[in-house]
Design an enzyme around this catalytic site. Structure first.
Site, PDB file in Angstrom:
ATOM      1  N   CYS A   1      23.158 139.361  65.371  1.00 47.50           N
ATOM      2  CA  CYS A   1      23.602 138.090  64.786  1.00 47.50           C
ATOM      3  C   CYS A   1      22.769 136.928  65.282  1.00 47.50           C
ATOM      4  CB  CYS A   1      25.026 137.757  65.211  1.00 47.50           C
ATOM      5  SG  CYS A   1      26.214 138.924  64.669  1.00 47.50           S
TER       6      CYS A   1
ATOM      7  N   ARG B   1      29.449 137.551  52.146  1.00 48.51           N
ATOM      8  CA  ARG B   1      30.058 137.562  53.489  1.00 48.51           C
ATOM      9  C   ARG B   1      29.715 136.258  54.204  1.00 48.51           C
ATOM     10  NH1 ARG B   1      29.696 139.462  59.056  1.00 48.51           N
ATOM     11  NH2 ARG B   1      31.619 140.564  59.528  1.00 48.51           N
TER      12      ARG B   1
HETATM   13  P1  XMP Z   1      27.226 144.795  67.425  1.00 50.95           P
HETATM   14  O1  XMP Z   1      27.071 143.893  68.607  1.00 50.95           O
HETATM   15  O2  XMP Z   1      28.176 145.906  67.664  1.00 50.95           O
HETATM   16  O3  XMP Z   1      27.878 143.845  66.302  1.00 50.95           O
HETATM   17  O4  XMP Z   1      25.902 145.256  66.923  1.00 50.95           O
HETATM   18  C1  XMP Z   1      28.257 144.311  65.037  1.00 50.95           C
HETATM   19  C2  XMP Z   1      28.990 143.217  64.275  1.00 50.95           C
HETATM   20  O5  XMP Z   1      28.149 142.106  63.995  1.00 50.95           O
HETATM   21  C3  XMP Z   1      28.593 141.439  62.806  1.00 50.95           C
HETATM   22  N1  XMP Z   1      27.442 141.254  61.931  1.00 50.95           N
HETATM   23  C4  XMP Z   1      26.758 140.119  61.809  1.00 50.95           C
HETATM   24  N2  XMP Z   1      27.005 138.883  62.298  1.00 50.95           N
HETATM   25  N3  XMP Z   1      25.022 138.110  61.262  1.00 50.95           N
HETATM   26  C5  XMP Z   1      26.132 137.868  61.999  1.00 50.95           C
HETATM   27  O6  XMP Z   1      26.358 136.734  62.414  1.00 50.95           O
HETATM   28  C6  XMP Z   1      24.718 139.326  60.718  1.00 50.95           C
HETATM   29  O7  XMP Z   1      23.688 139.499  60.049  1.00 50.95           O
HETATM   30  C7  XMP Z   1      25.648 140.363  60.989  1.00 50.95           C
HETATM   31  N4  XMP Z   1      25.703 141.652  60.606  1.00 50.95           N
HETATM   32  C8  XMP Z   1      26.819 142.165  61.191  1.00 50.95           C
HETATM   33  C9  XMP Z   1      29.663 142.305  62.187  1.00 50.95           C
HETATM   34  O8  XMP Z   1      30.912 141.725  62.479  1.00 50.95           O
HETATM   35  C10 XMP Z   1      29.457 143.631  62.897  1.00 50.95           C
HETATM   36  O9  XMP Z   1      30.616 144.432  62.942  1.00 50.95           O
END
Ligand code: XMP
Length: 503
Positions: free
Chosen positions: A315, A416
């Site tokens: 993120c 999203r």
């Molecule tokens: P981890 O730390 O487990 O996080 O890799 C997975 C979670 O990150 C969120 N997610 C995103 N948040 N930009 C964001 O701000 C993105 O591009 C993105 N893609 C996923 C999502 O909640 C996921 O479960």
């Protein structure tokens, strides 16, 4: 921890996993005896508090099947057409069951090539053969195909090879024990269940009995099928998508948006909760990171609240928009709304090590959702990547240019991040990046290490169950020096541990 007060912004410091540790307490709990069962949502229980994230490099049917077999649950990603996403749900629901209530079938006039394709697509070894009124007319399995040359598959028909005489069937409602006895006595692998008019009403297979014994903790519905969740948005065809997912048998639907504190998200949840088409499906809302945000989702009727704005490894929301709450505080704050309402909380994103699971649960979560920790598994979508002899798998944010842009295919993930109205790729504002993570082997190995770590947490805290851990766990805040001390230091690692990677 104090309380996040919007009127006193600098009186509160948001904390995340690396800022805290759990205190060891008096214990007589042995790790292997710790009970890790918990609630995903109002009506769904899981044996392990682990969920796989609805991301296009994390969860499609293979991951969801592996997660449910391990005792957790997977959420099918939504960067797919509604039909394709529903098909992934369908694949999970058909993968393993006590009785398959709506078995895949074929008619006798189909070619063996069509039969072969269908079996490969659904990874099954044979099918019941029915006529236009669903009356069972035969069964065709691998055995019947064994001696037919491949080059005849395009011209030979199912009716030429199927077994039609002396079919072994049982009435609907047959007990598991009687079904198993019939399968054993007649040395057959599939037992079609029929009604009085010999119409096919279900199927029981030997393979499913074997799988049930191999996966005693599997997350299953009342009919013995694996449970699965799926993500939708709040925009455009989201409601129709939800309908297709419900028809395919989804057990939980998450209205998954980057900021769930939005009128349209609440309205979508309310609409789904009111519609009888979704009765029996738990509706989850996200994301929240504050008490007010979580309260809005609770008030809309969500059966679970998903928490996390910006903690994810991929993120960039916190740097691009300057928005977010460090994850332990986000969980703690949000739980002030969910706990009194008895609504389970999902801590989504930001977990790097198994020790973070216990921290999330003590802060107020009931389950955790994982992206990066599972993206490197064999069951995640995508191929292995080799770099300098090391194995990796691709992992990217759902707000990365790759996921939101039209470079590869039509994107369904823009909404999203509330950017559905942006038509050109070069006008998108990404909130995530694309990269790769180390290959980690199968979900069962990874889940074993993650839950093993949680069991150790429960031993140290002296908690036999998850509610006991949530109750007894106490935090200590640490400094950067404390964090440095927590990780291996003053040594060069020479052997890789299965549960530790330095970042
Ligand atoms: P981890 O730390 O487990 O996080 O890799 C997975 C979670 O990150 C969120 N997610 C995103 N948040 N930009 C964001 O701000 C993105 O591009 C993105 N893609 C996923 C999502 O909640 C996921 O479960």
């Amino acid at each position: 921890m104090g309380t996040l007060d919007e009127n006193d912004p600098f009186g509160y410091i948001g904390l995340t996993y690396d800022d805290v540790l759990l205190l060891p307490g008096e214990t007589d709990v042995i790790p292997s005896e710790a009970d890790t069962r918990t609630k995903l949502s109002r009506n769904i229980e899981v044996a392990l508090p682990l969920l796989s994230s609805p991301m296009d490099t994390v969860t499609e049917s293979r991951m969801a099947i592996a997660m449910a077999r391990s005792g957790g649950l997977g959420f099918i990603q939504r960067n797919l057409s509604p039909d394709d996403q529903a098909r992934e749900v369908d694949l999970v629901k058909r993968s393993e069951s006590g009785m398959i209530t709506d078995p895949l079938t074929i008619t006798a006039d189909r070619t063996l090539a069509e039969l072969d394709d269908l079996c490969a697509q659904y990874r099954v070894s044979g099918l019941p053969v029915v006529d236009a009124d669903d009356v069972l007319v035969g069964i065709v399995t691998n055995r019947d195909l064994r001696f037919v040359p491949k080059d005849e598959f395009a011209t030979r028909l199912v009716r030429d090879v199927m077994t039609k005489d002396g079919l072994i069937t049982a009435p609907v409602g047959v007990s598991n024990d009687d079904a198993l006895a019939l399968l054993a006595r007649h040395k057959v692998e599939k037992l079609p269940l029929v009604d009085d008019a010999n119409r096919l009403r279900g199927l029981i297979t030997v393979k499913d009995f074997v799988k049930s014994e191999k996966h005693p903790d599997a997350t299953k519905d009342n009919e013995g099928r694996l449970r699965v969740g799926a993500a939708i948005g709040f925009f455009g065809d989201a409601y129709e998508r939800a309908g297709l997912l419900a028809d395919a048998g989804a057990d939980a639907i998450v209205v998954d948006t980057a900021n769930g504190h939005a009128r349209l998200v609440s309205e979508m949840i309310k609409r789904l909760k009111k519609d009888p088409a979704f009765a029996g499906i738990d509706i989850i809302g996200g994301q929240a990171a504050t008490r007010a945000g979580a309260q809005a989702l609770v008030d809309a009727g969500a059966d679970a609240v998903k928490v996390g704005v910006g903690p994810g490894s991929i993120c960039t929301t916190r740097v691009v928009a300057g928005i977010g709450v460090p994850q332990v505080s986000a969980i703690y704050e949000s739980s002030k709304a969910t706990k009194p309402a008895g609504v389970p909380l999902i801590g989504d994103g930001g977990l790097q090590y198994s020790g973070d699971i216990g921290k999330a649960l003590v802060a107020g979560a009931d389950t955790v959702m994982l992206g990066s920790l599972l993206a490197g598994c064999a069951e995640s979508p995508g191929e292995l990547i080799f770099v300098n002899g090391k194995q990796y798998k691709a992992y990217r944010g759902m707000a990365s240019l790759g996921a939101m842009g039209s470079r590869e295919r039509k994107s369904y993930s823009k909404d999203r991040y509330f950017q559905s109205d942006v038509s050109s790729d070069d006008k998108l504002i990404p909130e995530g990046i694309e990269g790769r993570v180390a290959y980690r082997g199968s979900v069962s190995q990874v889940a074993h290490q993650l839950v093993g770590g949680l069991r150790q947490t429960m031993f140290y805290v002296g908690a036999r169950t998850v509610p006991e851990l949530q109750d007894k766990g106490k935090f200590v805040r640490i400094t950067p020096a404390g964090l440095k001390e927590s990780h291996p230091h003053d040594i060069q690692m020479t052997v890789e541990a299965p549960n530790y990677e330095s970042h």
